[in-house]
Write a protein that holds these residues in place. Structure first.
Motif, PDB file in Angstrom:
ATOM      1  N   LEU A 140      56.783  35.695  67.691  1.00  0.00           N
ATOM      2  CA  LEU A 140      56.407  34.853  65.592  1.00  0.00           C
ATOM      3  C   LEU A 140      57.567  34.127  65.423  1.00  0.00           C
ATOM      4  O   LEU A 140      56.888  33.678  64.610  1.00  0.00           O
TER       5      LEU A 140
ATOM      6  N   CYS B 299      50.524  31.835  63.961  1.00  0.00           N
ATOM      7  CA  CYS B 299      49.588  32.058  62.996  1.00  0.00           C
ATOM      8  C   CYS B 299      48.308  31.311  62.631  1.00  0.00           C
ATOM      9  O   CYS B 299      47.386  31.574  62.681  1.00  0.00           O
TER      10      CYS B 299
ATOM     11  N   CYS C 142      48.387  36.906  61.529  1.00  0.00           N
ATOM     12  CA  CYS C 142      50.003  37.505  61.504  1.00  0.00           C
ATOM     13  C   CYS C 142      50.280  37.691  59.762  1.00  0.00           C
ATOM     14  O   CYS C 142      48.967  37.275  59.169  1.00  0.00           O
TER      15      CYS C 142
END
Length: 335
Positions: free
Chosen positions: A40, A48, A53
């Motif tokens: 991430l 995302c 997220c």
């Protein structure tokens, strides 16, 4: 929570301490979390787009949607609508809240406590209740054994700390608080308090919802008294009920809030009363259920189902003793 999250939570909170804290399993879990966090942070924009997220495109208040859903799907609860709408909007539009938003929802079964939790989640998280950042705990399912009280406290703290670390805008729903073991909920007291952070973790942007049947009797007494006096139901205000509800659950040994520091230290922002539902509200629930299933409104079915419900008190028969709890099942039968 998604299915995987629910399964992991169930295993952690239901198993004995030695099994739940087994080093290899815990190591794998930590490793997976670390790997996901690394991905991430390295490719946040790309990640995302395809995976949920903790960013605005996945976690953001839809105030207009919240307002419409409360108006069109929740019946007979003008106080709850007003409180939730203002509290949620004020909290989520504040970039620097002083503490987490903590709402305690009280009333008889079938009056809309779970429904309003669903509505809130669906208008903040794109994935609604299935979001990785919405976590539901059911007292009788996740905390069933009194002998594991200290174990539950430890794992509950770890679960909240871990998930808030991943997403500051996490939401935690505790259902069946009236069946919660006394003292258990005090384990999360530090996370609801006015701290900038605890060991580097900021909890001030999280939301906590507590759902309980406790206090339902007092709410019904006040609502019925209003009816006997000829007063309008809509004239009931939060101030008429909140104090009695908070004192009642604090002093009730069968309540998960019995002598809890959450109440004693004023960490619950609002005690939200859910009023008992009348015959007309049951009919509204039936109409909404038919609409949700894509059927045209059938007043015959609506009346038949509403008439099948049982009402109290014995003489007046004003309020449905199950609220709208069994409406969906009865619609199944008639369709």
């Amino acid at each position: 929570m998604k299915i995987v999250s629910r399964a992991v939570l169930f295993l952690l909170l239901s198993a004995p301490l030695s099994a739940a804290m087994e080093p290899i399993s815990m190591g794998i879990a930590v490793g997976v979390a670390t790997a996901l966090t690394g991905l991430l942070s390295t490719f946040p924009t790309l990640y995302c787009k395809f995976q949920e997220c903790c960013e605005a495109q996945w976690v953001e208040l839809n105030f207009a949607g919240l307002k419409v859903d409360l108006e069109n799907k929740l019946f007979g609860q003008h106080i709850a609508k007003q409180v939730v709408l203002k509290a949620v909007k004020g909290f989520l539009t504040n970039p620097n809240p002083k503490k987490p938003l903590t709402l305690s929802l009280h009333g008889w079964t079938g009056t809309g406590k779970n429904l309003i939790s669903k509505i809130i989640a669906e208008n903040i998280y794109r994935n609604g209740l299935e979001s990785n950042y919405v976590h539901q705990f059911v007292a009788t399912l996740h905390f069933p054994h009194p002998e594991y009280l200290s174990h539950y406290k430890e794992l509950l703290q770890k679960w909240i700390r871990g998930n808030v670390t991943l997403c500051a805008r996490s939401m935690f729903i505790f259902d069946e608080m009236d069946k919660m073991q006394p003292g258990l909920i005090d384990a999360i007291k530090p996370y609801l308090d006015y701290y900038d952070n605890i060991n580097g973790v900021v909890y001030r942007k999280a939301m906590f919802l507590f759902l309980s049947n406790a206090g339902g009797e007092g709410i019904t007494e006040i609502t019925l008294d209003f009816w006997h006096k000829g007063s309008k139901r809509q004239d009931l205000q939060l101030k008429d009920l909140e104090s009695k509800v908070s004192i009642g659950v604090f002093n009730n040994k069968k309540s998960g809030f019995w002598h809890t520091s959450l109440i004693d230290k004023n960490l619950i922002d609002y005690f939200v009363p859910f009023l008992p539902l009348e015959y007309k509200h049951v009919k509204m629930c039936v109409r909404e259920e038919l609409k949700a299933r894509g059927y045209e409104e059938d007043e015959h079915i609506v009346t038949e189902i509403a008439d099948e419900m049982t009402y109290f008190p014995e003489n007046e028969k004003i309020y449905s003793d199950k609220g709208c709890k069994t409406v969906a099942t009865k619609v199944d039968f008639y369709l």
